[in-house]
Design a protein around this motif. Structure first.
Motif: not given
Length: 422
Positions: A174, A193-194, A196
């Motif tokens: 993230p 954020t996450e 990915q």
């Protein structure tokens, strides 16, 4: 009245079964009571860097030296260190609510393709936001960038190139905002954020009609099993209640005076079995293994696109071939290991999938011919089998016993290698 005999205290060496049971419920209640405090304590302790712990230890040592030894210099050093530690905490005060997002143009790419990561930072407030440092892990590396001062409702974009030289799965993110003091005593990260996952697929080649010519099975390979409904006519027999009346042969029925029906031989479509060796000793290097993965995936993908039955097996297990995307995603996780040789892989593969009509063994050029010949002995004679070996030697054909073997050094030679295999 006689007094009761005194009871002996349990010996420290007495068996565990004879000791008094420990009240585990008290410890359990204590752990449950302290559990909510564990996470905040870990976060607070994680903020202090090794330099910060050294500064705190030096601060305590100077304070003790000033208190017990009366050294004025120690008190002065302790006061200076205390001011530095206290002011360091001011740098960890949140500087604003940046709205951060990141994404890729394509979450799945092929080796060698250009993949861009876009990071967007917005200011949703009506006042400016001060500059802030941000970090984003990209696989084993880390991208570091500074977001400048954002005006009210301002916008900032950054682009990064994702390395796609190697097949695999790379975790992006993230994106975290990083706060630290100039001395380096405190360090704080806040995820914005996450994470990915990005799949980097192996290179593949569309074979077109080449694989059809190799399999040589357009209508199906005839078996010896009889069926009442198929495409390969076998003979006529007497009607049995329950037979499909559409199979009645009326001309023979009129001539013999009794109902006669057609009988067929069962057919089956060709089933392709691709065996990919993941044994490290079979390859001269990782590049040869990457070529072998591309060859195996190209063979399996071509069969999937043509609607043929296909299985892809390695020493690590079976690779799913239900859809092209599942096949390519699973191939990103393949790697070299100390596995069984190709002969045992062929034996296990043919035992697990006896319905296969064509077997293709994909391995490296370091595997010896004796192993390849032994692999053919583990394969039924009814199965068509050949081997493809990737390595530094160019396109050439040889035999290992009764097994045809074709060497190739790059993926683009695969169509020609298939034509030479049989």
């Amino acid at each position: 009245m006689p007094s009761p005999a005194p009871t002996a205290a349990p010996s420290p060496t007495a068996p565990l079964a004879q000791r008094a049971p420990v009240d585990e419920s008290a410890w359990a209640r204590l752990r449950r009571a302290l559990a909510p405090l564990a996470a905040p304590v870990r976060r607070v302790l994680g903020v202090v860097s090794p330099v910060g712990w050294a500064a705190l230890a030096l601060l305590i040592a100077c304070a003790l030296a000033g208190a017990y030894l009366g050294w004025q210099e120690s008190w002065s050093a302790a006061i200076v260190l205390a001011l530095v530690v206290l002011t360091a905490g001011l740098w960890l005060i949140p500087r604003g609510s940046h709205v951060v997002s990141h994404g890729l143009l394509e979450p799945r790419v092929t080796v060698g393709d250009h993949a861009l990561i876009r990071v967007t930072v917005d200011n949703s407030r009506a006042r400016p936001l001060l500059p802030i440092r941000m970090e984003m892990p990209v696989g084993p590396a880390k991208a570091v960038f500074v977001v400048p001062t954002l005006p009210p409702h301002g916008h900032h974009d950054r682009g990064f190139v994702l390395p796609t030289q190697r097949r695999g799965v790379i975790t992006v993110g993230p994106v975290s905002s990083v706060s630290r003091d100039p001395v380096g005593l405190l360090h704080s990260e806040r995820a914005r954020t996450e994470a990915q996952d990005v799949h980097i697929h192996p290179r593949t080649l569309r074979l077109g009609t080449v694989l059809h010519g190799t399999l040589r099975d357009i209508e199906g390979a005839v078996t010896q099993d009889l069926s009442s409904s198929d495409v390969s006519f076998h003979a006529l027999r007497d009607y049995i209640p329950g037979d499909d009346r559409r199979n009645v042969h009326w001309r023979t029925t009129a001539r013999t005076g009794r109902l006669m029906v057609r009988q067929f031989e069962e057919t089956r479509r060709s089933s392709l079995l691709v065996l990919l060796s993941t044994r490290a000793q079979d390859y001269a290097g990782e590049e040869d293994f990457e070529t072998a993965v591309s060859i195996a995936c190209s063979l399996a993908l071509d069969a999937v696109h043509d609607g043929r039955e296909v299985r892809l097996l390695t020493q690590m297990g079976e690779v799913p071939t239900a859809t092209p995307m599942r096949l390519l995603d699973a191939s990103c996780l393949l790697g070299l290991g100390e596995d069984e040789d190709s002969a045992l892989l062929a034996r296990h593969g043919c035992a697990s999938h006896p319905e296969a009509s064509v077997v293709i063994l994909v391995t490296g050029q370091d595997v010896d011919r004796a192993t390849l010949a032994r692999a053919r002995t583990h394969t039924p004679l009814s199965m068509v089998m050949f081997a493809l070996r990737s390595g530094s030697r160019g396109l050439s054909r040889l035999h290992a016993g009764s097994l045809p073997v074709v060497d190739l050094d790059r993926l683009e030679q695969l169509p020609t290698a298939l034509r030479r295999a049989l």
